[in-house]
Design an enzyme around this catalytic site. Structure first.
Site, PDB file in Angstrom:
ATOM      1  N   HIS A  19     108.933  21.206  28.745  1.00 52.74           N
ATOM      2  CA  HIS A  19     108.860  19.681  28.765  1.00 52.74           C
ATOM      3  C   HIS A  19     108.971  19.262  30.261  1.00 52.74           C
ATOM      4  CE1 HIS A  19     113.064  18.833  29.652  1.00 52.74           C
ATOM      5  NE2 HIS A  19     113.512  19.638  28.627  1.00 52.74           N
ATOM      6  N   HIS A  22     111.460  19.854  33.183  1.00 44.73           N
ATOM      7  CA  HIS A  22     111.192  21.195  33.994  1.00 44.73           C
ATOM      8  C   HIS A  22     110.026  21.209  34.804  1.00 44.73           C
ATOM      9  CE1 HIS A  22     112.814  22.633  29.745  1.00 44.73           C
ATOM     10  NE2 HIS A  22     113.602  22.852  30.458  1.00 44.73           N
ATOM     11  N   CYS A 128     130.247  24.805  24.376  1.00 39.21           N
ATOM     12  CA  CYS A 128     128.922  24.261  24.054  1.00 39.21           C
ATOM     13  C   CYS A 128     127.820  25.340  24.406  1.00 39.21           C
ATOM     14  CB  CYS A 128     128.837  22.927  24.665  1.00 39.21           C
ATOM     15  SG  CYS A 128     126.947  22.190  24.424  1.00 39.21           S
ATOM     16  N   CYS A 131     124.906  23.791  26.568  1.00 34.98           N
ATOM     17  CA  CYS A 131     125.171  23.900  27.949  1.00 34.98           C
ATOM     18  C   CYS A 131     125.659  25.162  28.606  1.00 34.98           C
ATOM     19  CB  CYS A 131     126.384  22.983  28.561  1.00 34.98           C
ATOM     20  SG  CYS A 131     126.246  21.231  28.070  1.00 34.98           S
ATOM     21  N   CYS A 145     129.142  17.159  22.349  1.00 34.62           N
ATOM     22  CA  CYS A 145     128.743  17.104  23.552  1.00 34.62           C
ATOM     23  C   CYS A 145     127.687  16.048  23.838  1.00 34.62           C
ATOM     24  CB  CYS A 145     128.017  18.534  23.844  1.00 34.62           C
ATOM     25  SG  CYS A 145     126.884  18.593  25.223  1.00 34.62           S
ATOM     26  N   HIS A 148     123.966  17.421  24.309  1.00 38.96           N
ATOM     27  CA  HIS A 148     123.331  17.918  23.195  1.00 38.96           C
ATOM     28  C   HIS A 148     123.635  17.195  21.748  1.00 38.96           C
ATOM     29  CE1 HIS A 148     123.052  20.574  26.538  1.00 38.96           C
ATOM     30  NE2 HIS A 148     122.065  20.970  26.286  1.00 38.96           N
ATOM     31  N   LYS A 299     118.099  11.301  28.281  1.00 37.40           N
ATOM     32  CA  LYS A 299     117.790  12.685  29.019  1.00 37.40           C
ATOM     33  C   LYS A 299     116.704  13.251  27.891  1.00 37.40           C
ATOM     34  CE  LYS A 299     118.944  17.213  30.155  1.00 37.40           C
ATOM     35  NZ  LYS A 299     119.885  18.217  30.199  1.00 37.40           N
ATOM     36  N   LYS A 302     115.090  19.213  24.474  1.00 38.56           N
ATOM     37  CA  LYS A 302     114.932  19.822  23.304  1.00 38.56           C
ATOM     38  C   LYS A 302     115.683  19.501  22.108  1.00 38.56           C
ATOM     39  CE  LYS A 302     114.212  24.443  21.365  1.00 38.56           C
ATOM     40  NZ  LYS A 302     114.320  25.896  21.609  1.00 38.56           N
TER      41      LYS A 302
HETATM   42  N1  MSP Z   1     119.500  27.929  33.613  1.00 38.42           N
HETATM   43  C1  MSP Z   1     119.997  26.957  33.815  1.00 38.42           C
HETATM   44  C2  MSP Z   1     119.967  26.721  35.423  1.00 38.42           C
HETATM   45  C3  MSP Z   1     120.683  27.979  36.283  1.00 38.42           C
HETATM   46  S1  MSP Z   1     120.154  27.788  37.862  1.00 38.42           S
HETATM   47  C4  MSP Z   1     121.074  28.811  38.515  1.00 38.42           C
HETATM   48  C5  MSP Z   1     119.478  25.569  33.260  1.00 38.42           C
HETATM   49  N2  MSP Z   1     118.389  25.534  32.567  1.00 38.42           N
HETATM   50  S2  MSP Z   1     117.786  24.465  32.094  1.00 38.42           S
HETATM   51  O1  MSP Z   1     116.470  24.988  31.658  1.00 38.42           O
HETATM   52  O2  MSP Z   1     118.563  23.634  31.151  1.00 38.42           O
HETATM   53  O3  MSP Z   1     117.320  23.338  32.979  1.00 38.42           O
HETATM   54  C6  MSP Z   1     116.791  23.714  34.343  1.00 38.42           C
HETATM   55  C7  MSP Z   1     116.292  22.711  35.186  1.00 38.42           C
HETATM   56  O4  MSP Z   1     115.787  21.495  34.350  1.00 38.42           O
HETATM   57  C8  MSP Z   1     117.669  21.607  35.573  1.00 38.42           C
HETATM   58  O5  MSP Z   1     117.528  21.522  36.998  1.00 38.42           O
HETATM   59  C9  MSP Z   1     117.665  20.477  34.642  1.00 38.42           C
HETATM   60  O6  MSP Z   1     118.311  19.484  35.519  1.00 38.42           O
HETATM   61  C10 MSP Z   1     116.157  20.431  34.699  1.00 38.42           C
HETATM   62  N3  MSP Z   1     115.962  19.437  33.497  1.00 38.42           N
HETATM   63  C11 MSP Z   1     116.047  19.673  32.268  1.00 38.42           C
HETATM   64  N4  MSP Z   1     115.942  18.674  31.712  1.00 38.42           N
HETATM   65  C12 MSP Z   1     115.570  17.495  32.465  1.00 38.42           C
HETATM   66  C13 MSP Z   1     115.100  16.302  32.226  1.00 38.42           C
HETATM   67  N5  MSP Z   1     115.002  15.642  31.266  1.00 38.42           N
HETATM   68  N6  MSP Z   1     114.766  15.810  33.690  1.00 38.42           N
HETATM   69  C14 MSP Z   1     114.652  16.138  34.706  1.00 38.42           C
HETATM   70  N7  MSP Z   1     115.288  17.464  34.873  1.00 38.42           N
HETATM   71  C15 MSP Z   1     115.718  17.959  33.644  1.00 38.42           C
HETATM   72  O7  MSP Z   1     120.354  24.776  33.425  1.00 38.42           O
END
Ligand code: MSP
Length: 400
Positions: A19, A22, A128, A131, A145, A148, A299, A302
């Site tokens: 999304h 990312h 969780c 997380c 949580c 989520h 935030k 998914k």
């Molecule tokens: N796998 C772990 C990170 C491990 S790093 C050694 C993780 N993955 S994640 O897919 O959940 O998130 C990855 C990144 O996407 C994080 O920096 C998280 O902050 C970012 N984002 C996920 N949703 C987000 C938003 N809605 N807005 C901005 N960034 C966000 O956590």
């Protein structure tokens, strides 16, 4: 010798649907990487995927496609996103990479063990899966949580623990002195106050009988490493730490900048420095903890179901407009909202009506009034570049 600059994005959980959140961190890190390359620094930019842990495995099993197949195709989708947002990453690391990643994760584990920082204990707590972390009652809202909107699961396990508590003072002083700089200052203050309360030891493994998907704990095949323990190591496994060819590690570690969302700052500003200190390795120089992209005030995620697909936006408006919106409209230090209506407004105001009309008018005037081509004014150019650099150096990308 030119200055080096090592920059990383987080590695994304392979199971998540891609999304805008990312795409945001990827674009942000890419803009910073390109800036350092442009300044002539030897830049290395790392991205990748996080493929272990409970939620990844559950999604893979539910897919009915076979676990390895599932991760191969998911990681290819992530890579395709990095390519379509024009990320200029130098390397894409996967935590299922048994040649590059596993030896590094196991080498770090052994270092922690040698330092006397790994011990066996029983953990009972609320976990969780979203997380991938244990939660305390005080972290929950109505027992759920808040990120989520799910009830954590109760887990009772005999695990290996990492003595993070031992490094509380050392981590606190690194954060306070700026040896490990945290940006923005509000996030630094939050993390310093969290560390000041005293860090607790972290459960660092899972019994294989409960989770047979992860990096095996060296010396005890009945356990796999906790997903964050192996995931954080990606920043050095990618560089060959623990492998025969560790030339990149020698050249680029410590990282100059880890870019990540504020929601995962405490893993990077507490657990990761603790692991590095225990292993006798230098700390990263800085962490940029950006705000989150919200959709409808929450935030984007998914589990909440309010995600926006970056590929759909790029298909309609193009990648440049997409990158323009993320860099110009969102202050990296704050949360930023995204709606398609707002995107359209910005697109029309700045790109179609602003830059589009300006260019058309300038071209028209040039044709009508300028018989010969003229050189651009050098002094205006230099001033603009200086201003741009001053903003970039402070990561004020939206102003740059
Ligand atoms: N796998 C772990 C990170 C491990 S790093 C050694 C993780 N993955 S994640 O897919 O959940 O998130 C990855 C990144 O996407 C994080 O920096 C998280 O902050 C970012 N984002 C996920 N949703 C987000 C938003 N809605 N807005 C901005 N960034 C966000 O956590």
């Amino acid at each position: 010798m030119s200055k080096k600059f090592y920059i990383t994005t987080p590695i994304f959980y392979a199971n998540a649907s891609l999304h805008l959140g990312h795409a945001y961190v990827t674009v942000l890190a890419d803009i910073i990487a390109r800036y350092h390359r442009w300044k002539g620094e030897e830049t290395y930019f790392l991205s990748g995927v996080d493929e272990h842990g409970i939620k990844n495995l559950r999604s893979a099993e539910a897919s009915g496609r076979g676990v390895q197949n599932y991760f191969d195709s998911r990681s290819a989708e992530y890579r395709a996103l990095y390519d379509s947002v024009l990320s200029s990453y130098d390397q894409f690391i996967r935590t299922t990479d048994q040649k590059l990643h596993w030896p590094a994760a196991q080498a770090i584990w052994r270092k922690l063990e040698e330092a006397g920082d790994i011990y066996k204990g029983t953990y009972e707590g609320l976990y969780c899966v979203g997380c991938e972390t244990f939660k305390q009652e005080k972290d929950l809202v109505n027992g759920m949580c808040s990120d989520h909107n799910t009830l954590p699961e109760r887990l009772v396990q005999e695990n290996y623990f990492f003595k993070l508590s031992k490094y509380t003072d050392r981590i606190k002083s690194a954060l306070e002195s700026g040896e490990l700089t945290i940006l923005p200052p509000e996030r630094k203050n939050e993390i310093v106050s969290l560390v000041s309360e005293g860090l607790e030891d972290v459960s660092f493994s899972r019994p294989k009988k409960d989770l047979a998907w992860g990096v095996p704990v060296p010396g005890d095949e009945s356990h796999v490493m906790y997903v964050w323990c192996d995931a954080l190591v990606n920043y050095i496994s990618a560089l060959g730490y623990g492998s025969r060819d560790d030339a990149l590690f020698k050249k680029f570690w410590p990282a100059d900048l880890h870019v990540l969302g504020k929601d995962i700052l405490r893993f990077h500003a507490a657990i990761w420095p603790g692991m590095l200190l225990s292993a006798g390795l230098p700390l990263p120089k800085a962490i940029l903890a950006h705000g989150l992209i919200l959709s409808g005030g929450k935030k984007m995620s998914k589990s909440i179901g309010n995600t926006v697909d970056p590929n759909a936006i790029m298909a309609e408006y193009g990648v440049d407009a997409f990158r323009f919106y993320l860099s110009h409209e969102i202050n990296p230090f704050e949360d930023g909202d995204f709606t398609e209506e707002k995107f359209k407004e910005v697109y029309n105001a700045y790109l179609a009506n602003g830059i589009g009309n300006l260019t058309a008018r300038v071209m028209k005037m040039a044709e009508s009034y300028l018989p010969e081509p003229v050189a651009p004014s050098a002094s205006v150019g230099i001033e603009v570049v200086r201003e741009y650099e001053a903003f970039m150096d402070k990561y004020q990308i939206h102003l740059a």
